[in-house]
Scaffold this motif. Sequence first.
Motif, PDB file in Angstrom:
ATOM      1  N   UNK A 217       0.558  -1.215  -0.030  1.00 20.67           N
ATOM      2  CA  UNK A 217      -0.056  -0.086  -0.009  1.00 20.67           C
ATOM      3  C   UNK A 217       0.913   1.334   0.145  1.00 20.67           C
ATOM      4  N   UNK A 218       2.227   1.060   0.378  1.00 21.21           N
ATOM      5  CA  UNK A 218       3.039   2.071   0.368  1.00 21.21           C
ATOM      6  C   UNK A 218       3.861   2.488  -0.700  1.00 21.21           C
ATOM      7  N   UNK A 219       3.429   1.828  -1.788  1.00 28.09           N
ATOM      8  CA  UNK A 219       4.250   1.799  -2.950  1.00 28.09           C
ATOM      9  C   UNK A 219       4.441   3.041  -3.876  1.00 28.09           C
ATOM     10  N   UNK A 220       3.402   4.134  -3.444  1.00 29.99           N
ATOM     11  CA  UNK A 220       3.845   5.305  -3.898  1.00 29.99           C
ATOM     12  C   UNK A 220       4.622   6.329  -3.091  1.00 29.99           C
ATOM     13  N   UNK A 221       5.153   5.719  -1.809  1.00 31.55           N
ATOM     14  CA  UNK A 221       5.978   6.614  -1.306  1.00 31.55           C
ATOM     15  C   UNK A 221       7.510   6.430  -1.641  1.00 31.55           C
TER      16      UNK A 221
ATOM     17  N   UNK B 254     -13.176  -2.779  -2.537  1.00 32.61           N
ATOM     18  CA  UNK B 254     -13.275  -2.534  -4.048  1.00 32.61           C
ATOM     19  C   UNK B 254     -12.776  -0.943  -4.160  1.00 32.61           C
ATOM     20  N   UNK B 255     -12.927  -0.097  -3.198  1.00 24.67           N
ATOM     21  CA  UNK B 255     -12.765   1.347  -3.176  1.00 24.67           C
ATOM     22  C   UNK B 255     -11.438   1.481  -2.799  1.00 24.67           C
ATOM     23  N   UNK B 256     -10.759   0.761  -1.909  1.00 29.93           N
ATOM     24  CA  UNK B 256      -9.369   0.876  -1.360  1.00 29.93           C
ATOM     25  C   UNK B 256      -8.645   0.420  -2.330  1.00 29.93           C
ATOM     26  N   UNK B 257      -9.067  -0.959  -3.138  1.00 30.98           N
ATOM     27  CA  UNK B 257      -8.112  -1.225  -4.156  1.00 30.98           C
ATOM     28  C   UNK B 257      -7.925  -0.458  -5.372  1.00 30.98           C
ATOM     29  N   UNK B 258      -9.112   0.419  -5.585  1.00 31.52           N
ATOM     30  CA  UNK B 258      -8.975   1.344  -6.644  1.00 31.52           C
ATOM     31  C   UNK B 258      -8.325   2.577  -6.452  1.00 31.52           C
TER      32      UNK B 258
ATOM     33  N   UNK C  46     -10.096  -3.806  -9.182  1.00 31.05           N
ATOM     34  CA  UNK C  46     -10.862  -4.933  -8.139  1.00 31.05           C
ATOM     35  C   UNK C  46     -11.418  -6.254  -8.746  1.00 31.05           C
ATOM     36  N   UNK C  47     -10.568  -6.878  -8.993  1.00 32.04           N
ATOM     37  CA  UNK C  47     -10.863  -8.236  -9.493  1.00 32.04           C
ATOM     38  C   UNK C  47     -11.702  -8.994  -8.269  1.00 32.04           C
TER      39      UNK C  47
ATOM     40  N   UNK D 128      -1.759   7.870   1.418  1.00 32.56           N
ATOM     41  CA  UNK D 128      -1.376   7.027   0.540  1.00 32.56           C
ATOM     42  C   UNK D 128      -0.302   7.431  -0.508  1.00 32.56           C
ATOM     43  N   UNK D 129      -0.604   8.726  -1.043  1.00 35.90           N
ATOM     44  CA  UNK D 129      -0.015   9.497  -1.956  1.00 35.90           C
ATOM     45  C   UNK D 129       1.569   9.978  -1.566  1.00 35.90           C
ATOM     46  N   UNK D 130       1.893   9.781  -0.562  1.00 35.35           N
ATOM     47  CA  UNK D 130       3.185  10.197   0.315  1.00 35.35           C
ATOM     48  C   UNK D 130       3.403  11.642  -0.076  1.00 35.35           C
TER      49      UNK D 130
END
Length: 251
Positions: free
Chosen positions: A34-38, A145-149, A155-156, A227-229
């Motif tokens: 979830x921190x991949x944008x940091x 679903x919202x969080x995955x988006x 959101x498969x 999430x956007x860092x």
Amino acid sequence: MTGNRRPRWFLEEPSPDAGARLFALPYSGCGASMYRKWPRFTGDVELCPVQFPGRENRLREDPFMSFGSLADMLCEALLPYLDRPFAFFGHCSSALIAYETALRLERRGYPVPARLFVSSQVAPHKGVHGRFLDMSDDELREEVRTLITELGGVPRPDMVELSLEVLLFDVAAHKRYGVADPDPLPCPATVLGWDEDVEVPHQLLHEWSDLGETTFTLLKGPHYGFLEGPDELMRTFATGLGRAPGPSLAG
């Protein structure tokens, strides 16, 4: 830990060149990605997302059943990396995990954080708070679903169901958490609120000061804004750790 083998608690081995480390704990229902944008670094502070059992690359492991049991595991797992100034970041329920882990480090005579960064979470003695706690499974599924988006994914159905299972365990652990007479903070805390957060309004966060030295910082953005860092958050980490703010680097 040697060679190219990565420890299971991290997606990347923490760097031996970091001046300080910030261990970022995942939000409910999520893993370290979830921190991949940091960025990897802000100045000389390394941002180290922590991977909890039972999710992502640790999906086959049993999930934690309580915040306390997870905090016990974290104390031992992180100990080899507490050889320089460090801090914890937790958003919403993971702020409470950060607090419990810091307490246990102190009780064991281990190094304690230079600072806690707790975001969008009421103080432990104010009771559990969060709209997830009263949702039905179908409502939580929609939140997944919202969080995955929000995280930039698709959101498969299979991904949604796997994430929902993790979220249900996290929600159950949060519901079981209760501290009527909490221990004092073992270190200073920076309490982070978000000016567009309608889930945990920043006005509810100030009781952390009952537990010890706190600084309140209001940042711009909604509940998921972290999430956007954002640069403002990165600067808050550096200054809170007494480090010079610097460019955010991928590492």
